[in-house]
Design a protein around this motif. Sequence first.
Motif, PDB file in Angstrom:
ATOM      1  N   ASP A  17       0.817  -1.221   0.000  1.00  0.00           N
ATOM      2  CA  ASP A  17       0.000   0.000   0.000  1.00  0.00           C
ATOM      3  C   ASP A  17       0.849   1.269   0.000  1.00  0.00           C
ATOM      4  N   ASP A  18       1.957   1.247   0.735  1.00  0.00           N
ATOM      5  CA  ASP A  18       2.783   2.446   0.851  1.00  0.00           C
ATOM      6  C   ASP A  18       3.814   2.498  -0.266  1.00  0.00           C
ATOM      7  N   LYS A  19       3.935   3.657  -0.891  1.00  0.00           N
ATOM      8  CA  LYS A  19       4.935   3.815  -1.936  1.00  0.00           C
ATOM      9  C   LYS A  19       6.231   4.354  -1.342  1.00  0.00           C
ATOM     10  N   ILE A  20       7.334   3.905  -1.917  1.00  0.00           N
ATOM     11  CA  ILE A  20       8.662   4.296  -1.451  1.00  0.00           C
ATOM     12  C   ILE A  20       9.322   5.131  -2.540  1.00  0.00           C
ATOM     13  N   PHE A  21       9.778   6.305  -2.184  1.00  0.00           N
ATOM     14  CA  PHE A  21      10.412   7.191  -3.152  1.00  0.00           C
ATOM     15  C   PHE A  21      11.759   6.622  -3.578  1.00  0.00           C
ATOM     16  N   VAL A  22      11.923   6.403  -4.881  1.00  0.00           N
ATOM     17  CA  VAL A  22      13.157   5.828  -5.411  1.00  0.00           C
ATOM     18  C   VAL A  22      14.142   6.909  -5.813  1.00  0.00           C
ATOM     19  N   GLY A  23      13.679   7.896  -6.603  1.00  0.00           N
ATOM     20  CA  GLY A  23      14.578   8.941  -7.068  1.00  0.00           C
ATOM     21  C   GLY A  23      13.943   9.776  -8.155  1.00  0.00           C
ATOM     22  N   ARG A  24      14.776  10.594  -8.810  1.00  0.00           N
ATOM     23  CA  ARG A  24      14.283  11.575  -9.775  1.00  0.00           C
ATOM     24  C   ARG A  24      14.917  11.360 -11.139  1.00  0.00           C
ATOM     25  N   LEU A  25      14.071  11.391 -12.160  1.00  0.00           N
ATOM     26  CA  LEU A  25      14.528  11.409 -13.542  1.00  0.00           C
ATOM     27  C   LEU A  25      14.439  12.835 -14.051  1.00  0.00           C
ATOM     28  N   ALA A  26      15.431  13.269 -14.782  1.00  0.00           N
ATOM     29  CA  ALA A  26      15.424  14.634 -15.305  1.00  0.00           C
ATOM     30  C   ALA A  26      15.865  14.640 -16.757  1.00  0.00           C
ATOM     31  N   LEU A  27      15.312  15.584 -17.499  1.00  0.00           N
ATOM     32  CA  LEU A  27      15.678  15.778 -18.903  1.00  0.00           C
ATOM     33  C   LEU A  27      16.292  17.158 -19.045  1.00  0.00           C
ATOM     34  N   ASN A  28      17.522  17.204 -19.561  1.00  0.00           N
ATOM     35  CA  ASN A  28      18.211  18.476 -19.725  1.00  0.00           C
ATOM     36  C   ASN A  28      18.992  18.443 -21.033  1.00  0.00           C
ATOM     37  N   ASN A  29      18.667  19.392 -21.922  1.00  0.00           N
ATOM     38  CA  ASN A  29      19.331  19.438 -23.236  1.00  0.00           C
ATOM     39  C   ASN A  29      19.292  18.089 -23.947  1.00  0.00           C
ATOM     40  N   ARG A  30      18.106  17.505 -23.937  1.00  0.00           N
ATOM     41  CA  ARG A  30      17.829  16.231 -24.621  1.00  0.00           C
ATOM     42  C   ARG A  30      18.563  15.035 -24.019  1.00  0.00           C
ATOM     43  N   LYS A  31      19.138  15.207 -22.858  1.00  0.00           N
ATOM     44  CA  LYS A  31      19.840  14.109 -22.205  1.00  0.00           C
ATOM     45  C   LYS A  31      19.158  13.785 -20.879  1.00  0.00           C
ATOM     46  N   LEU A  32      19.077  12.483 -20.563  1.00  0.00           N
ATOM     47  CA  LEU A  32      18.401  12.037 -19.359  1.00  0.00           C
ATOM     48  C   LEU A  32      19.395  11.782 -18.228  1.00  0.00           C
ATOM     49  N   PHE A  33      18.940  12.088 -17.016  1.00  0.00           N
ATOM     50  CA  PHE A  33      19.736  11.876 -15.818  1.00  0.00           C
ATOM     51  C   PHE A  33      18.845  11.266 -14.745  1.00  0.00           C
ATOM     52  N   PHE A  34      19.470  10.489 -13.856  1.00  0.00           N
ATOM     53  CA  PHE A  34      18.725   9.920 -12.735  1.00  0.00           C
ATOM     54  C   PHE A  34      19.562  10.021 -11.473  1.00  0.00           C
ATOM     55  N   GLU A  35      18.871  10.245 -10.349  1.00  0.00           N
ATOM     56  CA  GLU A  35      19.546  10.261  -9.048  1.00  0.00           C
ATOM     57  C   GLU A  35      18.691   9.523  -8.034  1.00  0.00           C
ATOM     58  N   TYR A  36      19.290   8.492  -7.406  1.00  0.00           N
ATOM     59  CA  TYR A  36      18.596   7.791  -6.329  1.00  0.00           C
ATOM     60  C   TYR A  36      18.456   8.715  -5.118  1.00  0.00           C
ATOM     61  N   ASP A  37      17.311   8.634  -4.458  1.00  0.00           N
ATOM     62  CA  ASP A  37      17.147   9.351  -3.203  1.00  0.00           C
ATOM     63  C   ASP A  37      17.962   8.656  -2.117  1.00  0.00           C
ATOM     64  N   ALA A  38      18.542   9.442  -1.232  1.00  0.00           N
ATOM     65  CA  ALA A  38      19.418   8.890  -0.193  1.00  0.00           C
ATOM     66  C   ALA A  38      18.681   7.863   0.667  1.00  0.00           C
ATOM     67  N   SER A  39      17.411   8.108   0.940  1.00  0.00           N
ATOM     68  CA  SER A  39      16.647   7.183   1.786  1.00  0.00           C
ATOM     69  C   SER A  39      16.425   5.846   1.081  1.00  0.00           C
ATOM     70  N   PHE A  40      16.325   5.865  -0.244  1.00  0.00           N
ATOM     71  CA  PHE A  40      16.140   4.601  -0.955  1.00  0.00           C
ATOM     72  C   PHE A  40      17.444   3.813  -0.993  1.00  0.00           C
ATOM     73  N   ILE A  41      18.555   4.495  -1.100  1.00  0.00           N
ATOM     74  CA  ILE A  41      19.856   3.804  -1.081  1.00  0.00           C
ATOM     75  C   ILE A  41      20.008   3.013   0.210  1.00  0.00           C
ATOM     76  N   GLU A  42      19.485   3.551   1.294  1.00  0.00           N
ATOM     77  CA  GLU A  42      19.583   2.875   2.588  1.00  0.00           C
ATOM     78  C   GLU A  42      18.794   1.576   2.623  1.00  0.00           C
ATOM     79  N   THR A  43      17.791   1.410   1.749  1.00  0.00           N
ATOM     80  CA  THR A  43      17.017   0.161   1.740  1.00  0.00           C
ATOM     81  C   THR A  43      17.841  -1.012   1.212  1.00  0.00           C
ATOM     82  N   GLY A  44      18.856  -0.716   0.401  1.00  0.00           N
ATOM     83  CA  GLY A  44      19.669  -1.768  -0.179  1.00  0.00           C
ATOM     84  C   GLY A  44      19.007  -2.511  -1.321  1.00  0.00           C
ATOM     85  N   LEU A  45      17.856  -2.037  -1.785  1.00  0.00           N
ATOM     86  CA  LEU A  45      17.128  -2.695  -2.874  1.00  0.00           C
ATOM     87  C   LEU A  45      17.700  -2.254  -4.215  1.00  0.00           C
ATOM     88  N   ASN A  46      18.290  -3.191  -4.931  1.00  0.00           N
ATOM     89  CA  ASN A  46      18.936  -2.879  -6.204  1.00  0.00           C
ATOM     90  C   ASN A  46      17.978  -3.230  -7.342  1.00  0.00           C
TER      91      ASN A  46
END
Length: 399
Positions: A17-46
Amino acid sequence: MKFNLVKFVHVYYKPMDDKIFVGRLALNNRKLFFEYDASFIETGLNLSPFKLPLKSGVIAGDDFTFDGLFGVFNDSLPDGWGRLLLDRALIKHNINPGSLSVLDRLCFVGSGGMGALIYEPEAEHAPNIPHESLDEIAEEIAEFQEHDDDKYVEDLLSLGGSSAGVRPKVLMHLDDEHWLIKFPSHLDPKDIGAIEYAYHLMAGDAGLELPKAKLFPARKGLGFFGSARFDKTDNSRVHMHTISGLLHADHRTPSLDYEMIMKATMHLTKDMKESEKQYRGCVFNVLSHNRDDHSKNFSFLMDPKGVWKVSPSYDLTFSSGPSGEHCSMVMGEGKNPGINQLLELAKISNIKKSDALKIIDEVKSSVAKWSDFAKDAGVATSSSKLIDSAITKIIKENF
C-alpha cells in the motif's frame, strides 16, 4: 486528453500500500539523468543491478539503446499495441506524438504499468467505459484495426495502454483476479487464442513454471487467451525487469544469445534452480518452434527483500521468427539449434549433462504430444497439422 510536457519525473516503488520514493529522472538538453534518493539507497534494494546500480550521485543516461532512458524504466513503457493507441489518441487531440519525451510517456503510464514502479506527475487518463463482454472489446479492436476508426481509441487505451507487445490486449480485473487478455490482430489466424492456450497446456506438461491461464469464451471464434498477472494481486505488486531492460538489449533487433541470458540469470539470482528453470524454457522454445524469443519475453521478479527469481514463462506460441530464425541464438545458432547447442549451453551454465539430457527428454516428450493439446484447446485442424509438421521436423533433424 491533456499533456503538460515535463522535465522531471519522480519514481516510486510500491510493493504494498505504501509507496517508497526511489529517485528523480530529469531531462536536460535532450539528455536524461537519474539520481537515487538517499533514503532509498539505505534500503539496499537494487532495482536494476547491471545498468543502474544503487549508488549516490547523478547518473547520466549515456546508453542510447532506449533513447537514453535506463532500461528499468523503459520496461514500464508500452510498445507495439500500447504505443500505437497512445500515438493515435494524441493525434486525435491534435498533439504531435513526436513532441513527447520518454518522461512524458512515463507520466502517462503513471501508476498503471506492469510491475511495482510508478511515476509522478501522472498524466490525465480517459475514464474506463463499462463493457458488457469481451466480445464488445473485440469488436472495438476490429473497428480500430480494419477501418482505421479512432472512435474507440481512448477506450482501448484505458484498457491496455500500458501493455507491451504487438497483439491487441487489455488488462482487466475479472473473477477476483488480475488478467492480461489478448485479442487477435488483423494479421493473426482466427484460432490464435486457442493455439496459445494449447502451447500453455503443452508448456505445463513440459514442466515450465506458468501463470494461471484460460481461454475466455467468444461469440465468434475459439476464444480469447488470458493469463493471470504474476506482477500484481489485489494487495501487492512485484518489481519486474525484462532481460531487455536489464542488459539494454533492444527487443526489436535480434541481439542476444541464450548464453548471455543464462549468465545473467545466474549472476542475478545466484540460484542453480533458477538457472535450470531458465534452461528448460530455452529447450521448450527450441523444440516447440517458438522463435519469437526476444529480449522482452524473458523477465525476472524481485521480492521486497531484494531476492530475484526467474518469472513464470509467458508469450509461448508457434512463431517462425525473423527470417525463420530464433530472435535469441543458442550458442551462435539461430536457424536450427539442436541437442548439440543445448548441451553446450548447459555446460557453460554449469548444468550437469545428465540433468540437461533429462530436461531435454522431458520437454521432447511433451511437445511430441502437440496434437493432443491442440485437440483439447480446439485448435483448427489446418493450424494443428502445420505446427505438428514443424515440431516433428525439429525433433527428427536435430534431436
